[in-house]
Design a protein around this motif. Structure first.
Motif, PDB file in Angstrom:
ATOM      1  N   ARG A 190       0.851  -1.181   0.000  1.00 16.15           N
ATOM      2  CA  ARG A 190       0.000   0.000   0.000  1.00 16.15           C
ATOM      3  C   ARG A 190       0.896   1.244   0.000  1.00 16.15           C
ATOM      4  NH1 ARG A 190      -3.197  -3.252  -1.023  1.00 16.15           N
ATOM      5  NH2 ARG A 190      -5.352  -3.503  -0.318  1.00 16.15           N
ATOM      6  N   HIS A 191       0.686   2.094  -1.034  1.00  9.64           N
ATOM      7  CA  HIS A 191       1.436   3.351  -1.155  1.00  9.64           C
ATOM      8  C   HIS A 191       2.946   3.120  -1.138  1.00  9.64           C
ATOM      9  CE1 HIS A 191      -2.497   5.017  -0.447  1.00  9.64           C
ATOM     10  NE2 HIS A 191      -2.537   4.578   0.806  1.00  9.64           N
ATOM     11  N   ASP A 212      -3.786   1.809   5.241  1.00 12.90           N
ATOM     12  CA  ASP A 212      -5.025   1.743   4.458  1.00 12.90           C
ATOM     13  C   ASP A 212      -5.983   0.810   5.166  1.00 12.90           C
ATOM     14  OD1 ASP A 212      -6.805   2.223   2.465  1.00 12.90           O
ATOM     15  OD2 ASP A 212      -5.740   1.130   0.889  1.00 12.90           O
TER      16      ASP A 212
END
Length: 809
Positions: A190-191, A212
């Protein structure tokens, strides 16, 4: 050239079809913007380029410019400091590779294709740039680890950091104590950070940073605190890698920008070459030929000295299976042609055909007409064809035509071609006829080459009486009531209205009444025209029959000549085969006699019996040798009084080498011959033509001689072979150890010396250089070697040693 006239003559449609044969966007645009040249030299050069390209593609159908890209905008951007995408950089390399391949191939054949060779000299290979791109980028566009030492180190560190991060996360998700807290036992991203899926109710059970959550809110994606440093280290290395990749690409683009002007010139030259190839392909599609282009000859004023000789010309946009070829030939005194005939008879098509083929020839395109066609190169071609009525400008058909004609009269000169359709139409017939004659008077007086169509009967007489003007007409078949679309130069069109009306069933009283209203002079003229047309048809049929007879006679002559050639060849082959069979049988007989002699001696027979047997065998040998001598091998050619005209691909005997090869390049004085994998340059008088049957027969003879020599050696020490078989021009030692290779080379050199070979090639490869050194050490001072040297780049460079053999005494 007048753009409106080019549009009227449909040159744009031709260029659109031409563009479909191009390989990339730069040449596609070049094809669409191609313009006829008004200069004779340039037009001839364009046609010659197309002719050479047709021959080149016919002999080397693998040639293509596919893969080239129009990278001119990209390289100019690189010159301004823009960093290009890796795929664009690969396009630059592929374009330069295509240019290198094309340049080397055509320059190797520059004797055969001089115009194309001159053009490809403008291609720049930029070898250093190609090498640098290949060093930095792989074929998928990724920067290689070896692009820089720093990048290799960073990527090695990234792999280590990534493995440590994944190992730590794997331990966390596979820990049995954490299983109840995890939504799934997996690691995801995530990211840009690696996280694990944690059930929302157990938030905080595994310490970490939430990045997230799922759409339902049931799952939190957290980065465990124990992996934050590892994630940070991996991410920092990623950023460093991106910066290093950007630096490498920037340096590469700076190099591309430095070479930008050469790359732009290469792309433009490739586009020009691709356009020439497209012309050649389109010519093949049209079954076209190159016309002879001529300038304006000296002629009495006001004749401009123009030439229009088109034979079996076809409009290239019409169905080739349906279009009727036409002949348009203006004699030396004619420069204005007036075509008459019925509507839909083909008058307009004839005009467009002449105009369009003229423009095509000046564009460098081959035209769909016979090779004997000849055309003048005009400075301008003007055309006013069709109904151009304009509602917006409130112009009628007549007004529209007059507007165009006024413009043409202002701009046309003695070196122009003017084409006018239905001159004087669209208004009162009497005024239209007068206006048409006045226009023609002006064009004739100014010495402008002109083609016009008309329905005005007065122009028939005008064309007959006016010097420099000639009538022409399109045929109409009264039996089928349909036009034949054939153009007849020299005769005006007949009036077919009454004949057509009568055949369609108009009452005879009306036809008779109409005929009575026509003046007697007009009726007599029409009857004379009818008689002339019938006589012309009879002459044409007679000529057609004579032409067919001539063609049949030529075919018969060629067939008889071929049979005679075959008979002579068969006779010579039979003599050679008979001689070889006799030699073989004689050798076998002598071997048998030697065996009998030994057996008789062993049995204690008297010497006089043995002598009788030997005398009998000698007599048999004499009988065999009385066979007719065949023509010497290597000179067995049909028609000894006429030297053979060598062609590419011919099998030849190279007398200086005593070997057979195939012609790969040919010039007026010498040829390049492929003997095995060796290229040899020899003069034509050192070569002897060999047919395929002769080549097979020679190989069979050599095998027979080697076989006889082997049997003779086994059956008696006194047997000797009259010729030694060549061991070949090459010895391949690659893959052998030194202790095996040197004896093999010794045997090979002995055989080469015995065969009388002037030189040989030893292939040892490059590798570590051990075998090469051993070979050359042994060759140094060798009694059978006069000189040795490394092969050239075509022969294999350092991987090959060329050895010159001591000549036999």
């Amino acid at each position: 050239m007048n753009p409106k006239s080019a549009q009227v003559l449909e040159l744009a449609k031709i260029l659109e079809r031409l563009a479909t044969y191009t390989s990339f966007s730069a040449s596609y645009d070049l094809a669409l913007t191609l313009e006829p040249t008004p200069y004779l030299d340039e037009a001839e050069d364009r046609l010659q380029e197309t002719t050479e390209a047709r021959t080149l593609l016919l002999n080397h159908d693998h040639i293509t410019i596919g893969g080239a890209r129009d990278v001119r905008g990209d390289v100019l951007s690189a010159a301004r400091g823009v960093i290009l995408e890796p795929q664009t950089i690969l396009d630059v390399r592929e374009t330069l590779r295509r240019a290198s391949t094309l340049r080397r191939l055509i320059q190797r054949l520059h004797h055969q294709y001089p115009m194309l060779a001159t053009t490809v000299e403008l291609l720049e290979e930029c070898s250093a740039l190609q090498h640098e791109i290949s060093r930095v980028l792989d074929d998928t566009g990724d920067v290689k680890d070896s692009a820089s030492a720093k990048l290799a180190t960073l990527r090695r560190q990234m792999r280590v950091a990534f493995d440590r991060l994944q190992s730590k996360l794997s331990n966390i998700v596979n820990n049995s104590n954490n299983a109840q807290y995890l939504q799934e036992t997996l690691v995801t991203q995530r990211h840009g950070r690696y996280v694990i899926p944690l059930k929302a109710p157990f938030k905080g059970r595994i310490p970490g940073i939430v990045h997230d959550q799922s759409a339902s809110g049931a799952t939190l994606f957290i980065e465990p605190l124990s992996t934050v440093e590892l994630n940070n280290e991996w991410r920092e290395l990623q950023l460093e890698e991106e910066n290093e990749v950007r630096r490498i690409l920037r340096e590469l683009c700076e190099l591309i920008g430095h070479e930008s002007k050469y790359i732009v010139r290469t792309v433009e030259t490739l586009a020009r070459m691709d356009l020439i190839f497209a012309k050649a392909k389109y010519a093949e599609e049209l079954v076209a030929s190159a016309p002879e282009l001529v300038g304006f000859r000296d002629a009495p004023y006001p004749h401009p000295g123009s030439t229009i000789h088109l034979f079996e010309a076809r409009h290239p946009l019409l169905d080739p299976d349906m279009v009727v070829p036409i002949d348009v030939e203006l004699d030396e005194d004619t420069y204005v042609l007036v075509i008459t005939g019925p509507n839909t008879g083909g008058k307009t098509v004839a005009l467009k055909t002449v105009g369009l083929l003229t423009l095509m020839a000046q564009c460098g395109l081959h035209i769909p007409a016979r090779e004997e066609s000849r055309l003048t190169v005009y400075s301008e071609v003007f055309a006013d064809i069709g109904d151009e009525q304009s509602i917006e400008q409130s112009l009628s058909t007549f007004s529209s035509h007059m507007t165009n004609i006024i413009t043409i009269l202002d701009e046309a000169g003695p070196e122009s071609l003017v084409i006018l359709d239905e001159v004087g139409a669209g208004t009162d017939p009497a005024e239209g006829s007068a206006l048409a004659r006045a226009l023609l008077d002006d064009l004739v007086g100014r010495g402008i080459t002109t083609l016009v169509t008309t329905h005005h009967p007065e122009l028939k007489v005008y064309s007959h009486e006016k010097p420099g003007v000639r009538n022409a007409s399109v045929e109409f078949d009264l039996e089928t009531l349909a036009p034949t679309y054939r153009l007849i130069v020299g005769l005006p069109g007949r009036s077919n209205a009454l004949a057509i009306a009568e055949r369609l069933g108009l009452p005879e009283r009306i036809v008779t009444g109409a005929r009575g209203l026509i003046t007697e002079e007009d009726l007599i003229a029409d009857d004379l025209l009818d008689e002339i047309h019938k006589t012309r048809d009879q002459i044409r049929q007679t000529e057609e029959a004579a032409r067919h007879k001539f063609e049949e006679a030529e075919l018969l002559r060629a067939e008889l000549q071929e049979r005679l050639d075959h008979i002579e060849t068969e006779r010579r082959e039979l003599l050679v085969q008979t001689r070889e069979d006799a030699d073989t049988e004689m050798a076998e007989l002598r071997a048998e006699i030697r065996r009998l002699r030994k057996r008789l001696q062993a049995a204690g027979q008297p010497l006089d019996v043995i002598k009788q047997i030997e005398e009998a065998s000698a007599g048999l040998g004499d009988n065999f040798t009385r066979l007719p001598e065949p023509v010497a091998r290597g000179d067995d050619r049909i028609g000894d009084d006429e030297p053979h005209q060598f062609r590419l691909g011919d099998l030849v005997w190279v007398a200086t080498l005593g070997a057979e090869g195939q012609i790969s390049e040919l010039s007026e004085q010498d040829a390049e011959v492929m003997v095995g994998r060796l290229r040899v340059r020899a003069k034509l008088d050192e070569l002897a033509y060999r047919s395929k049957s002769e080549s097979k027969r020679e190989k069979k003879r050599q095998r027979a001689e080697v076989g006889i020599g082997t049997r003779g050696a086994a059956q008696g020490k006194d047997t000797a072979t009259t010729s030694v078989k060549s061991p070949g021009l090459e010895l391949d030692l690659r893959g052998q150890r030194v202790e095996d290779a040197i004896p093999n080379m010794e045997d090979y050199l002995d055989a080469a010396y015995m065969a009388g070979m002037p030189f040989v090639r030893i292939i040892h490869g490059k590798g570590t250089g051990v075998l090469r050194s051993a070979v050359r050490d042994r060759l140094h001072g060798h009694p059978l070697v006069t000189q040795y040297e490394r092969g050239n780049h075509k022969e294999g460079g350092d991987g090959v040693t060329v050895v010159k053999i001591v000549p036999q005494q």
